[in-house]
Design a protein around this motif. Structure first.
Motif, PDB file in Angstrom:
ATOM      1  N   VAL A  31       0.830  -1.200   0.000  1.00 31.34           N
ATOM      2  CA  VAL A  31       0.000   0.000   0.000  1.00 31.34           C
ATOM      3  C   VAL A  31       0.869   1.256   0.000  1.00 31.34           C
ATOM      4  O   VAL A  31       2.062   1.221   0.272  1.00 31.34           O
ATOM      5  N   TRP A 105      -9.683   4.345  -3.220  1.00 36.43           N
ATOM      6  CA  TRP A 105      -9.394   3.743  -1.923  1.00 36.43           C
ATOM      7  C   TRP A 105     -10.551   2.901  -1.374  1.00 36.43           C
ATOM      8  O   TRP A 105     -10.349   2.089  -0.471  1.00 36.43           O
ATOM      9  N   TRP A 108      -9.838  -0.697  -1.093  1.00 36.63           N
ATOM     10  CA  TRP A 108      -8.859  -1.213  -0.138  1.00 36.63           C
ATOM     11  C   TRP A 108      -9.465  -2.194   0.847  1.00 36.63           C
ATOM     12  O   TRP A 108      -8.815  -3.177   1.213  1.00 36.63           O
ATOM     13  N   VAL A 120       3.993  -0.786   3.698  1.00 35.80           N
ATOM     14  CA  VAL A 120       3.628   0.594   3.389  1.00 35.80           C
ATOM     15  C   VAL A 120       4.820   1.242   2.693  1.00 35.80           C
ATOM     16  O   VAL A 120       5.876   1.444   3.299  1.00 35.80           O
ATOM     17  N   VAL A 133      -2.852   6.157   5.007  1.00 41.91           N
ATOM     18  CA  VAL A 133      -2.601   4.759   4.651  1.00 41.91           C
ATOM     19  C   VAL A 133      -2.374   3.922   5.906  1.00 41.91           C
ATOM     20  O   VAL A 133      -3.007   2.877   6.110  1.00 41.91           O
TER      21      VAL A 133
END
Length: 206
Positions: A31, A105, A108, A120, A133
């Motif tokens: 991500v 998003w 997600w 990340v 995030v």
């Protein structure tokens, strides 16, 4: 390709088949914000031809999407990237790269479902996009490590300073990487696996 008149349906390529020694698999999500290198990481480390859902960037996104780096970036992920890597003869990781544009998003949540952990990816030129995030991962209870992608024109900071800037707790690993290099991307995944193992051991002792 026309298969009329043939009783044979083509199967997966030999190199794409799951190793016969594999006994377990884990879902990992990659991500980060727009343009931080998620697609590149999945593509560089995957042992199979990665599945990508990139679409050409258009003027429809002007004023809506994050346009950082758009002068050189012509496509963006709109659903997910997918790859696979064998960590050991028994363990296989399935990698899911998330779309970076904020308007995608909403996808997600589905990608996070069942994820064992996350990477990340961070760009030091835009640390601020990392907070949302990481917040989403924390809300979902998905353990993660932070990987600082080394862009050629990005400023370099000591990892201790980046940990402070990102408000990371002392137990969350943070590493530097170059996602264009397979070995570097694999090292990030190994850092994540060691972190997840440490959490398992800590839980077992609790």
């Amino acid at each position: 390709m026309d298969f009329k008149g043939s009783d044979t349906i083509p199967g997966p390529r030999a190199e794409d088949q799951l190793p016969h020694t594999a006994q377990s698999a884990a879902k990992i999500v990659v991500v980060g914000g727009f343009g931080v290198g998620k697609t590149t990481m999945v593509g560089s480390v995957s042992e199979i031809k990665p599945l990508t859902t990139e679409e050409t960037m258009t003027q429809a996104g002007i004023g809506v999407d994050d346009d950082f780096g758009s002068a050189s970036k012509t496509a963006t992920t709109v659903a997910m990237d997918f790859g696979r890597i064998k960590i050991t003869d028994q363990l296989v990781l399935y990698l899911f790269g998330t779309p970076g544009q904020e308007r995608f998003w909403f996808l997600w949540n589905g990608l996070f479902e069942g994820a064992l952990g996350a990477v990340v990816l961070v760009d030091t030129r835009r640390l601020e996009v990392s907070f949302d995030v990481m917040g989403r991962l924390e809300e979902r209870g998905v353990p993660f490590v932070v990987a600082v992608n080394s862009f050629p024109d990005a400023p370099r900071y000591p990892l201790a300073d980046l940990r402070t800037a990102l408000d990371l707790s002392a137990d969350i690993p943070i590493v530097e990487c170059d996602v264009r290099r397979r070995a570097s991307s694999r090292d990030v995944l190994m850092t994540l696996m060691r972190f997840l193992h440490s959490l398992t051991m800590t839980g077992a002792r609790a």
